[in-house]
Design a protein around this motif. Structure first.
Motif, short mmCIF file in Angstrom:
data_model
loop_
_atom_site.label_atom_id
_atom_site.label_comp_id
_atom_site.label_asym_id
_atom_site.label_seq_id
_atom_site.Cartn_x
_atom_site.Cartn_y
_atom_site.Cartn_z
N LEU A 114 0.82 -1.21 0.00
CA LEU A 114 0.00 0.00 0.00
C LEU A 114 0.85 1.25 0.00
N TRP A 115 1.92 1.26 0.79
CA TRP A 115 2.83 2.40 0.78
C TRP A 115 4.15 2.05 1.47
N THR A 116 5.17 2.84 1.14
CA THR A 116 6.48 2.74 1.78
C THR A 116 6.91 4.13 2.21
N ARG A 117 7.46 4.25 3.39
CA ARG A 117 8.05 5.50 3.84
C ARG A 117 9.50 5.23 4.21
N THR A 118 10.38 5.97 3.57
CA THR A 118 11.82 5.73 3.70
C THR A 118 12.52 6.95 4.26
N VAL A 119 13.38 6.74 5.23
CA VAL A 119 14.19 7.79 5.83
C VAL A 119 15.62 7.62 5.33
N GLU A 120 16.21 8.70 4.87
CA GLU A 120 17.61 8.67 4.43
C GLU A 120 18.53 9.00 5.60
N PHE A 121 19.67 8.32 5.63
CA PHE A 121 20.63 8.51 6.71
C PHE A 121 22.03 8.35 6.16
N GLY A 122 23.01 8.80 6.92
CA GLY A 122 24.40 8.74 6.48
C GLY A 122 25.08 7.44 6.86
N GLU A 123 26.38 7.49 6.98
CA GLU A 123 27.19 6.31 7.26
C GLU A 123 26.89 5.76 8.64
N ASP A 124 26.80 4.44 8.76
CA ASP A 124 26.50 3.79 10.03
C ASP A 124 27.15 2.41 10.03
N ILE A 125 27.11 1.74 11.15
CA ILE A 125 27.71 0.42 11.27
C ILE A 125 26.69 -0.56 11.84
N THR A 126 26.85 -1.84 11.51
CA THR A 126 26.09 -2.92 12.13
C THR A 126 26.87 -4.20 11.92
N HIS A 127 26.30 -5.31 12.32
CA HIS A 127 26.93 -6.61 12.17
C HIS A 127 26.29 -7.35 10.99
N SER A 128 27.06 -8.20 10.34
CA SER A 128 26.55 -8.92 9.16
C SER A 128 25.36 -9.80 9.51
N LYS A 129 25.26 -10.27 10.75
CA LYS A 129 24.13 -11.11 11.15
C LYS A 129 22.95 -10.29 11.64
N ASN A 130 23.11 -8.98 11.71
CA ASN A 130 22.04 -8.11 12.16
C ASN A 130 21.89 -6.96 11.18
N PRO A 131 21.27 -7.19 10.02
CA PRO A 131 21.19 -6.14 9.01
C PRO A 131 20.35 -4.96 9.51
N PHE A 132 20.56 -3.80 8.89
CA PHE A 132 19.71 -2.65 9.20
C PHE A 132 18.25 -3.03 8.93
N GLY A 133 17.33 -2.32 9.57
CA GLY A 133 15.93 -2.72 9.49
C GLY A 133 15.63 -3.83 10.47
N SER A 134 16.24 -3.74 11.67
CA SER A 134 16.18 -4.85 12.62
C SER A 134 15.16 -4.64 13.73
N THR A 135 14.35 -3.59 13.66
CA THR A 135 13.36 -3.35 14.71
C THR A 135 11.96 -3.68 14.23
N THR A 136 11.04 -3.81 15.18
CA THR A 136 9.65 -4.12 14.90
C THR A 136 8.80 -2.88 15.15
N PRO A 137 7.91 -2.49 14.23
CA PRO A 137 7.04 -1.34 14.47
C PRO A 137 6.03 -1.64 15.58
N ALA A 138 5.27 -0.61 15.97
CA ALA A 138 4.18 -0.76 16.93
C ALA A 138 3.02 0.10 16.47
N SER A 139 1.78 -0.38 16.71
CA SER A 139 0.61 0.34 16.25
C SER A 139 -0.52 0.25 17.27
N ASP A 140 -1.36 1.29 17.30
CA ASP A 140 -2.56 1.26 18.13
C ASP A 140 -3.83 1.19 17.28
#
Length: 431
Positions: A114-140
């Protein structure tokens, strides 16, 4: 882009992507917003944060050819879990370098984007086993909130309209980020970190303004790379009122929901090599359970009290010979059923004593376990879901269902359907 540290983010860049896919048990009373359904799975580990689903008629068996209502390709990888709210499925994804972090909204009935909302960000780090996009949203049921780590906390309505955004600071760690926001009535609760500053915060859901922040100072002896909590908080009724229970890097804390005051804490999660926690606390029946990661300690404790309750409330404490723990288990009738990530096992513990009643060899499990329709569901990193009975006496497997793919995400359960996310696909499983 102008950012107000600790305040609202103004002029945030948001990219709207066309709605076209690539080719394709203890429970508290549920508080429901006007747009929410009682059978929704609106945040990490469900409506009550305990991994227990509403309803009974969930599939026990499936395969790539059986009981798949729909399957769609995902544009990018991510370890965040899907949620289900108001006829929609929400989940995060991100480009490999983390420069674009997205919230996806999918029609529950057919998987259409239905839709996508994307935030742009600069350089960052993470682990290969934990790709970015690793959180869960919440809704009411009317708002949906997503935390993109250093890229901020963002709220949208169900049409994808940006409502507010917050820059909460920089959260950089060699193992990335992963704690998820939860919604309790009119508050967004977020356990931030790991990073230079770690704190629990409550934010007004309607306006995005900070209601309170409480810092968690680290006083251990480990290097910053070996310290952190990726746990998601839980709201529980303790001593007659709601408290926020958090597993921090060395202890479990309980906060007053209205003021953010630290009410009591129980020490015992700091390990010999690492002070790290990945799984969320299990709360129920007047007791709690928390476990460190990377083979650190595990402990059971009674709820409530004032100040340091370690001596009075800690029921048991096992420092050594524990498995690693990323996913969170489920508490059922005085027993803890937990998924272990290394060595890969499924295990049952007596919640009051910590005694292991059985242990079964399995694949590595990073996803949290779910109790639905009287069965436990445990999803492995290889896309295989074991269904078993919550039998504290012996391991009793009912089925093993293999979809393939790679996943660290916890499935969402809602009204007889199961939503499983791998790095490449989102599945709706139903009879």
């Amino acid at each position: 882009m102008t950012k107000l540290r600790g305040g609202l983010t103004m002029g945030l860049v948001v990219i709207v992507v066309a709605a076209v896919w690539p080719a394709a048990i203890w429970t508290a009373p549920i508080w429901a917003a006007p747009g929410a359904n009682a059978g929704d799975w609106p945040q990490f580990r469900g409506a009550n944060g305990n991994g227990v689903a509403e309803g009974v008629d969930y599939p026990l068996t499936w395969s790539p050819q059986e009981n798949i209502k729909w399957k769609v390709d995902l544009p990018d990888a991510g370890a965040g879990s899907p949620i289900v709210s108001g006829g929609r499925v929400f989940l995060t994804s991100a480009t490999e370098d983390g420069r674009q972090r997205s919230l996806l909204c999918v029609d529950r009935s057919d998987g259409k984007l239905l839709w996508t909302r994307t935030v742009e960000f600069g350089e960052d780090i993470t682990h290969s086993k934990n790709p970015f996009g690793s959180t869960t949203p919440a809704s009411d049921g009317e708002h949906v909130v997503v935390w993109h780590g250093s890229a901020g906390l963002h709220a949208y309505d169900f049409a994808g309209k940006p409502l507010w955004s917050r820059d909460l600071g920089e959260f950089k760690h060699i193992w990335g980020y992963g704690s998820s926001p939860i919604i309790y009535k009119d508050k967004v609760l977020l356990q931030t970190g790991p990073g230079e500053r770690v704190f629990l915060t409550a934010i007004d859901l309607a306006s995005g303004k900070t209601l309170w922040e409480t810092d968690e100072a680290y006083s251990g002896d480990k290097s910053p790379d070996d310290v952190g909590s990726w746990s998601t908080p839980v709201v529980a009724q303790v001593d007659g009122r709601p408290q926020v229970i958090c597993a921090m890097s060395t202890r479990v804390n309980a906060y007053d929901l209205d003021s953010g005051d630290l009410m009591w804490w129980c020490d015992g999660l700091n390990g010999s090599r690492y002070d790290v926690v990945s799984s969320s606390p299990l709360i129920g029946e007047g007791i709690g359970f928390a476990m460190a990661d990377l083979r650190g300690p595990a402990m059971g404790f009674k709820l409530g009290g004032t100040g340091n309750v370690t001596a009075s409330n800690r029921l048991w404490h096992v420092e050594k010979r524990n498995p690693s723990s990323v996913g969170t288990g489920v508490l059922v009738d005085g027993h803890i059923f937990r998924p272990n990530s290394g060595p890969g096992t499924l295990e049952c513990l007596n919640a009051e004593t910590g005694e292991s009643t059985w242990k079964s060899r399995a694949k590595d499990h990073w996803a949290s376990m779910v109790l639905a329709g009287g069965h436990l569901y445990a999803l492995s990193q290889r896309g295989s879901t074991i269904v078993l009975k919550p039998n504290p006496q012996e391991y009793e497997e009912v089925a093993s269902n293999d979809l393939g793919g790679v996943t660290n995400a916890t499935p969402a359960f809602s009204e007889g359907q199961i939503f499983i996310r791998t790095e490449e696909h989102l599945y709706c499983i139903g009879k």
